[in-house]
Design a protein around this motif. Structure first.
Motif, PDB file in Angstrom:
ATOM      1  N   SER A   3       0.822  -1.208   0.000  1.00 34.81           N
ATOM      2  CA  SER A   3       0.000   0.000   0.000  1.00 34.81           C
ATOM      3  C   SER A   3       0.856   1.258   0.000  1.00 34.81           C
ATOM      4  CB  SER A   3      -0.918  -0.008   1.224  1.00 34.81           C
ATOM      5  OG  SER A   3      -1.829  -1.087   1.155  1.00 34.81           O
ATOM      6  N   ASN A  44      -9.133  -0.950   4.940  1.00 37.16           N
ATOM      7  CA  ASN A  44      -8.484  -2.091   4.289  1.00 37.16           C
ATOM      8  C   ASN A  44      -8.880  -2.158   2.809  1.00 37.16           C
ATOM      9  OD1 ASN A  44      -9.095  -5.259   3.554  1.00 37.16           O
ATOM     10  ND2 ASN A  44      -7.113  -4.983   4.557  1.00 37.16           N
ATOM     11  N   ASP A  47      -7.176   0.754   0.890  1.00 36.52           N
ATOM     12  CA  ASP A  47      -5.740   0.499   0.664  1.00 36.52           C
ATOM     13  C   ASP A  47      -5.530  -0.540  -0.429  1.00 36.52           C
ATOM     14  OD1 ASP A  47      -4.933   2.342   2.549  1.00 36.52           O
ATOM     15  OD2 ASP A  47      -4.797   0.886   4.176  1.00 36.52           O
ATOM     16  N   ARG A  48      -6.362  -1.574  -0.443  1.00 42.64           N
ATOM     17  CA  ARG A  48      -6.221  -2.596  -1.489  1.00 42.64           C
ATOM     18  C   ARG A  48      -6.607  -2.041  -2.854  1.00 42.64           C
ATOM     19  NH1 ARG A  48      -9.540  -7.606  -0.148  1.00 42.64           N
ATOM     20  NH2 ARG A  48     -10.648  -6.339   1.382  1.00 42.64           N
ATOM     21  N   SER A  51      -3.902   0.271  -4.159  1.00 45.87           N
ATOM     22  CA  SER A  51      -2.690  -0.453  -4.543  1.00 45.87           C
ATOM     23  C   SER A  51      -2.804  -1.068  -5.940  1.00 45.87           C
ATOM     24  CB  SER A  51      -2.387  -1.556  -3.521  1.00 45.87           C
ATOM     25  OG  SER A  51      -3.324  -2.620  -3.623  1.00 45.87           O
ATOM     26  N   ARG A  52      -4.017  -1.059  -6.514  1.00 46.04           N
ATOM     27  CA  ARG A  52      -4.220  -1.711  -7.810  1.00 46.04           C
ATOM     28  C   ARG A  52      -4.790  -0.793  -8.882  1.00 46.04           C
ATOM     29  NH1 ARG A  52      -6.902  -7.249  -5.262  1.00 46.04           N
ATOM     30  NH2 ARG A  52      -5.231  -7.587  -3.752  1.00 46.04           N
ATOM     31  N   ILE A 111     -10.942  -5.728  -5.902  1.00 45.65           N
ATOM     32  CA  ILE A 111     -10.464  -6.505  -4.752  1.00 45.65           C
ATOM     33  C   ILE A 111     -10.942  -7.959  -4.823  1.00 45.65           C
ATOM     34  CG2 ILE A 111     -10.348  -4.448  -3.301  1.00 45.65           C
ATOM     35  CD1 ILE A 111     -12.880  -5.417  -1.871  1.00 45.65           C
ATOM     36  N   HIS A 117     -11.993  -9.870   6.637  1.00 46.85           N
ATOM     37  CA  HIS A 117     -10.682  -9.338   7.017  1.00 46.85           C
ATOM     38  C   HIS A 117     -10.549  -9.371   8.533  1.00 46.85           C
ATOM     39  CE1 HIS A 117      -7.189  -6.778   7.256  1.00 46.85           C
ATOM     40  NE2 HIS A 117      -7.861  -5.840   7.913  1.00 46.85           N
ATOM     41  N   THR A 279      -5.894 -14.093   0.884  1.00 45.69           N
ATOM     42  CA  THR A 279      -5.358 -12.886   0.271  1.00 45.69           C
ATOM     43  C   THR A 279      -5.111 -13.112  -1.216  1.00 45.69           C
ATOM     44  OG1 THR A 279      -4.287 -12.344   2.351  1.00 45.69           O
ATOM     45  CG2 THR A 279      -3.515 -11.169   0.382  1.00 45.69           C
ATOM     46  N   SER A 282      -1.909  -9.558  -6.156  1.00 40.32           N
ATOM     47  CA  SER A 282      -2.168  -8.193  -6.617  1.00 40.32           C
ATOM     48  C   SER A 282      -1.976  -8.088  -8.123  1.00 40.32           C
ATOM     49  CB  SER A 282      -1.208  -7.223  -5.913  1.00 40.32           C
ATOM     50  OG  SER A 282      -1.418  -7.275  -4.525  1.00 40.32           O
TER      51      SER A 282
END
Length: 346
Positions: A3, A44, A47-48, A51-52, A111, A117, A279, A282
């Motif tokens: 992240s 969460n 952030d995911r 990140s993508r 996601i 989570h 998980t 990514s």
């Protein structure tokens, strides 16, 4: 990609914008009386997603609201989940209803629909439900400290279990309770050092919304205790060892009371714990995002006004009663309106 790395590579959004978004989400979460897990799951998801995907400033608030909406649907009772009309109103009609619905689907796809989570809140509950009863004030101080970590970059890399243990350990210390040094891992002490240093140097820069929330008697006036502790020069010392602890007696109830008797809030007592997810790997960022394409003349920069100006001394003394949700009026300006429209600097 982590992240922290993904945020560094974003073309427009920056780390100094995160506290403003989290502050905005904390107020919505508080106003709608959502479960603690919902707030952690929201961050969460954000952030995911970040990140993508490439996220531009004008969509940052939209992503945050969509993540909160998804998390509330997963964690909360149906009657507490904000409606799409609520979201439009909260954002002062900066986005249409269709934008929230489209972003919700976009986030879920990104996601890979992985929502379960193990949040810091879930870990804290487990840590407080052992054979040794945890004082309620300690629990509330720990929750206040955990929510502080949501605002800042340096805590993103740590696992929820580490955040929970560090917050609980520091809360025990601030409240003058016995330490359990055999539980304190190196990562736990690292988080405590970061949190302790930030509070010692910048306690007046904490989110005013968060401080006000945790100043109610319902939360044992946790924020008041912590802010006063650091304003008076208090610091955590890992070399400070108190006598070996003895097993305390439970504050109330029989010896056979269930672990949930030491849980946190009245609204949470009947709720199940979050599921542990798998998980996903990514995937790379997708250049064909519907939310990542905009012309160069309508992209927005990051003005200094994006960061809220906060002064802890302005927080009014809250009434000694349970959270007065019936009297909470949501009145902050939309984050979208704080942005100054200008061509993006190449």
């Amino acid at each position: 990609m982590s992240s922290t790395q993904s945020m560094d590579q974003q073309p427009e959004i920056r780390w100094h914008m995160r506290p403003c978004l989290v502050d905005f989400l904390v107020e919505i979460h508080f106003t709608f009386r959502l479960r603690p897990e919902t707030l952690y799951l929201t961050l969460n998801i954000i952030d995911r997603y970040v990140s993508r995907r490439v996220v531009y400033i004008k969509h940052y608030q939209l992503v945050g609201c969509a993540a909160l909406w998804i998390a509330a649907k997963f964690e909360d009772a149906k009657e507490r989940v904000p409606t799409v009309q609520d979201l439009v109103s909260i954002c002062h009609e900066a986005y249409e209803e269709s934008a929230f619905i489209q972003m919700e689907g976009h986030v879920l796809t990104t996601i890979q629909w992985t929502l379960g989570h193990p949040t810091a809140e879930a870990w804290l509950r487990l840590m407080c439900c052992g054979t040794i009863a945890e004082d309620m004030k300690v629990q509330h101080v720990a929750r206040f400290l955990m929510e502080i970590t949501l605002f800042y970059r340096e805590f993103v890399k740590f696992s929820p279990s580490t955040i929970a243990l560090a917050a609980l350990t520091l809360a025990r210390y601030i409240c003058g309770n016995l330490r359990r040094t055999w539980e304190e891992t190196e990562e736990c002490l690292e988080v405590i050092d970061l949190l302790d240093t930030r509070l010692a140097k910048n306690v007046n820069d904490l989110s005013e919304t968060l401080v006000k929330k945790y100043s109610y008697a319902f939360y044992s006036k946790a924020a008041t205790l912590v802010v006063q502790y650091y304003l008076e020069g208090g610091r955590f010392s890992k070399h400070s060892h108190l006598p070996f602890p003895v097993t305390p007696t439970r504050n109330s109830g029989s010896a056979f009371s269930t672990p949930m008797s030491t849980a946190t809030s009245i609204s949470d007592m009947s709720d199940d714990m979050p599921m542990t997810p798998t998980t996903p790997s990514s995937p790379p960022m997708y250049p064909s995002d519907p939310f990542s394409t905009c012309s160069s003349d309508d992209k927005e920069n990051m003005p200094s006004a994006f960061e809220p100006v906060i002064n802890k001394m302005r927080v009014e003394s809250p009434p000694d009663q349970y959270l007065p949700h019936d009297f909470v009026a949501y009145s902050r300006p939309a984050l979208h309106n704080l942005n100054i429209s200008s061509p993006r600097v190449s």
